[in-house]
Write a protein that holds these residues in place. Structure first.
Motif, PDB file in Angstrom:
ATOM      1  N   LEU A 267       0.832  -1.207   0.000  1.00  0.00           N
ATOM      2  CA  LEU A 267       0.000   0.000   0.000  1.00  0.00           C
ATOM      3  C   LEU A 267       0.865   1.254   0.000  1.00  0.00           C
ATOM      4  N   CYS A 268       1.968   1.209   0.732  1.00  0.00           N
ATOM      5  CA  CYS A 268       2.871   2.358   0.776  1.00  0.00           C
ATOM      6  C   CYS A 268       3.428   2.677  -0.615  1.00  0.00           C
ATOM      7  N   LEU A 269       3.697   1.647  -1.402  1.00  0.00           N
ATOM      8  CA  LEU A 269       4.250   1.842  -2.744  1.00  0.00           C
ATOM      9  C   LEU A 269       3.184   2.222  -3.767  1.00  0.00           C
ATOM     10  N   TRP A 270       1.994   1.659  -3.627  1.00  0.00           N
ATOM     11  CA  TRP A 270       0.966   1.836  -4.649  1.00  0.00           C
ATOM     12  C   TRP A 270       0.125   3.098  -4.480  1.00  0.00           C
ATOM     13  N   LEU A 271      -0.105   3.514  -3.245  1.00  0.00           N
ATOM     14  CA  LEU A 271      -1.020   4.626  -2.993  1.00  0.00           C
ATOM     15  C   LEU A 271      -0.267   5.931  -2.811  1.00  0.00           C
ATOM     16  N   PRO A 272      -0.775   7.020  -3.397  1.00  0.00           N
ATOM     17  CA  PRO A 272      -0.192   8.331  -3.091  1.00  0.00           C
ATOM     18  C   PRO A 272      -0.286   8.609  -1.598  1.00  0.00           C
ATOM     19  N   ARG A 273       0.605   9.439  -1.092  1.00  0.00           N
ATOM     20  CA  ARG A 273       0.703   9.664   0.348  1.00  0.00           C
ATOM     21  C   ARG A 273      -0.638  10.063   0.954  1.00  0.00           C
ATOM     22  N   ARG A 274      -1.314  11.047   0.352  1.00  0.00           N
ATOM     23  CA  ARG A 274      -2.568  11.531   0.927  1.00  0.00           C
ATOM     24  C   ARG A 274      -3.632  10.442   0.939  1.00  0.00           C
ATOM     25  N   LEU A 275      -3.675   9.654  -0.124  1.00  0.00           N
ATOM     26  CA  LEU A 275      -4.663   8.573  -0.176  1.00  0.00           C
ATOM     27  C   LEU A 275      -4.320   7.505   0.865  1.00  0.00           C
ATOM     28  N   LEU A 276      -3.027   7.211   1.030  1.00  0.00           N
ATOM     29  CA  LEU A 276      -2.606   6.233   2.040  1.00  0.00           C
ATOM     30  C   LEU A 276      -3.020   6.701   3.431  1.00  0.00           C
ATOM     31  N   VAL A 277      -2.774   7.973   3.731  1.00  0.00           N
ATOM     32  CA  VAL A 277      -3.163   8.514   5.038  1.00  0.00           C
ATOM     33  C   VAL A 277      -4.675   8.455   5.200  1.00  0.00           C
ATOM     34  N   GLY A 278      -5.423   8.766   4.141  1.00  0.00           N
ATOM     35  CA  GLY A 278      -6.882   8.701   4.210  1.00  0.00           C
ATOM     36  C   GLY A 278      -7.386   7.290   4.479  1.00  0.00           C
ATOM     37  N   VAL A 279      -6.773   6.304   3.815  1.00  0.00           N
ATOM     38  CA  VAL A 279      -7.161   4.909   4.032  1.00  0.00           C
ATOM     39  C   VAL A 279      -6.863   4.490   5.474  1.00  0.00           C
ATOM     40  N   LEU A 280      -5.675   4.842   5.956  1.00  0.00           N
ATOM     41  CA  LEU A 280      -5.299   4.485   7.330  1.00  0.00           C
ATOM     42  C   LEU A 280      -6.212   5.170   8.347  1.00  0.00           C
ATOM     43  N   LEU A 281      -6.544   6.434   8.099  1.00  0.00           N
ATOM     44  CA  LEU A 281      -7.404   7.167   9.021  1.00  0.00           C
ATOM     45  C   LEU A 281      -8.804   6.562   9.051  1.00  0.00           C
ATOM     46  N   ALA A 282      -9.351   6.258   7.867  1.00  0.00           N
ATOM     47  CA  ALA A 282     -10.679   5.637   7.821  1.00  0.00           C
ATOM     48  C   ALA A 282     -10.662   4.277   8.513  1.00  0.00           C
ATOM     49  N   TRP A 283      -9.606   3.532   8.297  1.00  0.00           N
ATOM     50  CA  TRP A 283      -9.464   2.212   8.923  1.00  0.00           C
ATOM     51  C   TRP A 283      -9.385   2.334  10.438  1.00  0.00           C
ATOM     52  N   ALA A 284      -8.574   3.298  10.914  1.00  0.00           N
ATOM     53  CA  ALA A 284      -8.424   3.484  12.355  1.00  0.00           C
ATOM     54  C   ALA A 284      -9.749   3.881  13.006  1.00  0.00           C
ATOM     55  N   LEU A 285     -10.460   4.805  12.395  1.00  0.00           N
ATOM     56  CA  LEU A 285     -11.717   5.278  12.966  1.00  0.00           C
ATOM     57  C   LEU A 285     -12.820   4.222  12.894  1.00  0.00           C
ATOM     58  N   ALA A 286     -12.644   3.247  12.021  1.00  0.00           N
ATOM     59  CA  ALA A 286     -13.658   2.199  11.866  1.00  0.00           C
ATOM     60  C   ALA A 286     -13.446   1.032  12.806  1.00  0.00           C
ATOM     61  N   LEU A 287     -12.569   1.166  13.789  1.00  0.00           N
ATOM     62  CA  LEU A 287     -12.246   0.050  14.680  1.00  0.00           C
ATOM     63  C   LEU A 287     -13.498  -0.568  15.295  1.00  0.00           C
ATOM     64  N   ASN A 288     -14.312   0.237  15.926  1.00  0.00           N
ATOM     65  CA  ASN A 288     -15.527  -0.303  16.558  1.00  0.00           C
ATOM     66  C   ASN A 288     -16.557  -0.794  15.557  1.00  0.00           C
ATOM     67  N   PRO A 289     -16.849  -0.028  14.485  1.00  0.00           N
ATOM     68  CA  PRO A 289     -17.778  -0.565  13.478  1.00  0.00           C
ATOM     69  C   PRO A 289     -17.324  -1.896  12.888  1.00  0.00           C
ATOM     70  N   LEU A 290     -16.015  -2.064  12.718  1.00  0.00           N
ATOM     71  CA  LEU A 290     -15.509  -3.336  12.188  1.00  0.00           C
ATOM     72  C   LEU A 290     -15.754  -4.466  13.174  1.00  0.00           C
TER      73      LEU A 290
END
Length: 362
Positions: free
Chosen positions: A171-194
């Motif tokens: 993911l670090c290689l394939w995704l632009p930095r901002r998109l990578l941060v957005g994916v990680l942030l969405a993933w982190a915030l989704a901890l309880n919903p997951l």
């Protein structure tokens, strides 16, 4: 070799201490309260010490994400430049030299029918346990077949970590930095919903699903990225550390009140608190303290302690029951000796694996 960060080791030491005590508490059912210690010890404190091993694993996840991302940035300059071959080789050299012999001993004990290590006939097999541990699908295997024997059960969190690190550098290689941060942030915030996606009735998979654990790792990665851009002053770092300690202590000691008044925010508080302490310690590493040297050492040996402590725990429980049966009065006396024995075992294991790793690399 880079000097160890005492503050991060203290946090890691606290987490592994909670894991060991929790695993010792479970076989005794209600280990501290019905003992002589329970007559005068505060119940909330005893519960906090005894029954937060699962929460402590999520602290480990956050620490792991923070340290792995920090090391990538230090070695390669930024996440987008991660060198796959070196990254995967470093993970293999860190994990396999101890995991392989531990699995061999687990399989031997299981084959000999040792209680706590042998799978239930028709439910699981030694081959299935080994294959799932080596392929980092142990939690998936447990989700399909039920709880693994206690001696094997710790392997679920390792599966989550290593599955994350198989895909993370890609993911670090394939995704632009901002998109990578957005994916990680969405993933982190989704901890309880997951976590809520899994029915609570499916207790094994509800506790050990991949995505919630990986969300906690994402919190650590985000903290590492923030720490690269933000350099708090010493005063700000102290405030961060205090805030982090409060966020961790609330769910550990007053989880029922947090759940009642702040809904299902316990895991978020643990992750935020861990991130705050990691940022504070990374910006201004605290000086080692003599009275906390043992805790820092436990943090430095946390991987060895995690993989080996169940041998000591299960052996102690068996010895206690052979001597005193189901009496609960004196269970409290075994806790300090067990922690000390685990500590004494982890040191030689660390030296042995370091020696074997060095020999294999030459």
């Amino acid at each position: 070799m880079k000097a160890r960060n005492a503050g991060i080791d203290w946090l890691r030491g606290l987490a592994i201490l909670l894991v060991i005590v929790h695993h010792l508490a479970l076989p005794f059912r209600l280990p501290l309260r019905p003992s002589l210690l329970g007559h005068w010890g505060p119940r909330r404190l005893l519960n906090a010490i005894s029954f937060n091993g699962y929460e402590a694993v999520f602290i480990f996840f956050v620490i792991s994400g923070f340290l792995i991302a920090t090391r990538i940035v230090e070695r390669d300059g930024e996440l987008a430049r991660v060198r796959l071959r070196r990254f995967y080789a470093a993970r293999a050299w860190r994990i396999l030299p101890l995991l392989a012999p531990v699995l061999a001993v687990l399989a031997l004990f299981a084959a000999c029918g040792v209680p706590g290590f042998a799978p239930e006939p028709g439910q699981q097999s030694i081959g299935g346990l080994l294959a799932s541990a080596l392929s980092f699908t142990f939690n998936w295997y447990e989700g399909r077949t039920g709880w693994a024997p206690a001696g094997w059960d710790v392997l679920w969190s390792l599966s989550i970590e290593e599955a994350f690190y198989l895909g993370f550098p890609l993911l670090c290689l394939w995704l632009p930095r901002r998109l990578l941060v957005g994916v990680l942030l969405a993933w982190a915030l989704a901890l309880n919903p997951l976590r809520s996606l899994v029915p609570a009735s499916d207790e094994v998979w509800w506790e050990k699903a991949y995505l919630p654990g990986m969300a906690a790792i994402a919190w650590g990665v985000l903290a590492a990225l923030l720490g690269r851009r933000w350099h708090p002053t010493r005063r700000e770092a102290r405030l961060l550390a205090v805030l982090g300690a409060i966020c961790i202590l609330l769910p550990l000691g007053w989880g029922d009140l947090v759940h009642r008044h702040l809904a299902t925010s316990n895991m978020y508080l643990l992750c935020v608190g861990s991130c705050a302490i990691l940022l504070a310690c990374h910006a201004h590493p605290p000086a080692p303290r003599r009275g906390l040297g043992w805790l820092a050492r436990m943090g430095a040996l946390s991987y060895e302690l995690y993989l080996s402590h169940m041998f000591v725990v299960l052996g102690t429980v068996a010895a206690y029951r052979a001597l005193l049966g189901d009496r609960q009065d004196w269970t409290f006396v075994v806790y300090v000796p067990v922690v000390l024995a685990c500590y004494r075992l982890a040191g030689p294991l660390a030296r042995l694996t370091a020696y074997l790793t060095a020999r294999l690399r030459t």
